[in-house]
Design an enzyme around this catalytic site. Structure first.
Site, short mmCIF file in Angstrom:
data_model
loop_
_atom_site.label_atom_id
_atom_site.label_comp_id
_atom_site.label_asym_id
_atom_site.label_seq_id
_atom_site.Cartn_x
_atom_site.Cartn_y
_atom_site.Cartn_z
CG HIS A 173 -2.01 -1.07 1.05
ND1 HIS A 173 -2.50 -1.80 2.10
CD2 HIS A 173 -2.67 -1.51 -0.06
CE1 HIS A 173 -3.43 -2.65 1.65
NE2 HIS A 173 -3.54 -2.49 0.34
CD GLU A 176 -0.60 0.40 4.37
OE1 GLU A 176 0.02 -0.66 4.46
OE2 GLU A 176 -1.84 0.46 4.21
CG HIS A 308 -0.12 -4.01 5.15
ND1 HIS A 308 -0.89 -3.55 4.10
CD2 HIS A 308 0.37 -5.21 4.76
CE1 HIS A 308 -0.87 -4.45 3.12
NE2 HIS A 308 -0.11 -5.46 3.49
CD GLU A 381 -2.58 -3.45 8.82
OE1 GLU A 381 -2.05 -2.32 8.73
OE2 GLU A 381 -3.26 -3.95 7.91
#
Ligand code: LU0
Ligand code: CA
Ligand code: ZN
Length: 431
Positions: A173, A176, A308, A381
């Site tokens: 992404h 990020e 991420h 994450e």
């Protein structure tokens, strides 16, 4: 039970408006479709209230919305004016999160993070310093022609030795950026520790580590290098037959692609899955690299983390189903995933859970790496836990702390890479 009746009525309104979802999908919900008649589009974060279960969150994602953050009774999304109007017309209740527009995140300067060029320059400098430990390979090019680089770290890196391999992927992404810093951190920790830290020395003598610092360089450059951040998520590949740009690479992998309402078929959506699995140039490059690590029919890569931001979570497959097990994922596999996931989370203070506890995703890298390649594949994450910590754009002064926070988890994964089932005492059965 939900405490406020207004959320019950909001839910009723959503149910009544369910037929409108198809319309919203056809219109292509996404932050690039936010031109406002009353002025320039404003993209910022919003709290969507009255959602407290994975099924309710998945229902929201079915409108084509990407969820940035899961809270106990709400979620945070990034949306432009048109998205907000459309979601409100579907019965969702949204309130703006102050301080989250592009203008507000300017205190976090794009220059706080390595650019893609600076990332490659640092990799080359480390390789020059540690030529026996580090090699680099251009595994392919992005849609716009940028090098996608895999960095190999191991003793005798130039030789393909019969050692378990571990893969770290970063920056699927675009926005990020902290994940690219994580790649550089791992590269620096491993190389500087070899010969001085007994554990790292032993691991690099017996493992081969692959780091792909940016799986989406076009998206990274687009998000970072215009002077202020753009909150861009996808790659920069136009969709054939459309003026819209970008596929969500983490919905484009070839395992149960598009199966289960965990991605969007609308090119304007933030979770657009692409016209076919591996249609994303960058997905294809990384998938080809992984397939190329089969030697004599045996996949050499045994374990993987896809980095991420944000949420401080350790996630494991499957993402396409709420079930703990599924085809190719037995109760023993799930137990090993959970045990290692929990141990890694214990080391960094993240929350461990199956990915679909958040919401359903299909075509994710984790599902493909496990379901198709048999690789123990996690998503981390990273920092922050919530929007108030800076969301996708935390200040540069947290980079060192928040990347170092994952050192122990990285080493744990390397340690178990010879036999992940050792963590549940099942090495005799499976290794
Ligand atoms: O791809 C995503 O939606 C991820 C979460 C999944 C790996 C379950 N969240 S993110 O896009 O906010 N990084
Ligand atoms: Ca080696
Ligand atoms: Zn992400």
């Amino acid at each position: 039970m939900r405490p406020f009746s207004r959320t019950t009525s909001a839910r009723r309104a959503r149910t009544a408006a369910a037929a409108l979802v198809a319309l919203a999908l056809a219109a292509g919900l996404g932050t690039q479709a936010t031109a406002s008649p009353s002025g320039p589009p404003t993209v910022q974060q919003w709290e969507v209230t009255g959602l407290d279960s994975a099924t309710e969150r998945t229902a929201l994602t079915r409108t084509g919305t990407a969820i940035d953050e899961v809270r106990p009774d709400s979620v945070v999304i990034t949306a432009g004016d048109a998205d907000v109007r459309r979601l409100r017309s579907l019965g969702y209740e949204l309130s703006a999160l102050p301080g989250t527009s592009a203008a507000d995140v300017r205190p976090t300067a794009p220059s706080d993070y390595h650019t893609y060029a600076a990332t490659l320059a640092e990799i080359n400098a480390v390789r020059a310093q540690y030529p026996s430990l580090v090699t680099t390979r251009v595994i392919g090019r992005s849609y716009q022609g940028r090098d996608i680089v895999a960095v190999k770290v191991s003793a005798n890196a130039a030789t393909d030795e019969a050692e378990p391999e571990v893969l770290f992927t970063h920056n699927q992404h675009a926005r990020e950026h902290l994940t690219v810093e994580m790649a550089l951190r791992t590269l620096n920790v491993l190389t500087s520790g070899y010969g001085s830290n007994a554990r790292i020395t032993q691991l690099l003598n017996s493992r081969e580590v692959w780091i792909i610092p940016s799986a989406n360089p076009d998206g990274k450059v687009y998000d970072q290098e215009s002077g202020s951040f753009r909150s861009w998520r996808k790659n920069r590949q136009p969709t054939p037959g459309s003026s819209l740009i970008g596929t969500d690479l983490n919905r484009n992998w070839n395992y149960r692609w598009g199966c289960c309402g965990g991605s969007s078929s609308s090119p304007g959506s933030e979770t657009y899955r692409g016209p076919s699995a591996e249609s994303g140039t960058e997905t294809r490059v990384v998938a080809d690299f992984v397939r190329g690590r089969r030697v004599g029919g045996v996949q050499q890569i045994t374990a993987h983390i896809d980095f991420h931001t944000y949420g401080e979570l350790v996630l494991w497959p499957y993402g396409y189903t709420y079930n703990r097990t599924g085809p190719g994922l037995t109760a023993d596999d799930a137990a090993a995933f959970e045990a290692l996931g929990e141990e890694m989370a214990g080391s960094n203070g993240y929350t461990p859970q199956q990915s679909s506890d958040l919401y359903i995703t299909d075509g994710s890298i984790n599902d493909w790496l496990w379901g198709d390649q048999g690789i123990f594949s996690y998503t981390f994450e990273m920092y922050p836990r919530g929007a108030s910590g800076g969301g996708f754009y935390p200040p540069g002064n947290v980079i060192a702390r928040e990347t170092a926070r994952n050192d122990a988890a990285v080493l744990l994964l390397l340690e178990y890479a010879d036999c992940v089932y050792r963590i549940t005492g099942q090495e005799d059965t499976y290794c």
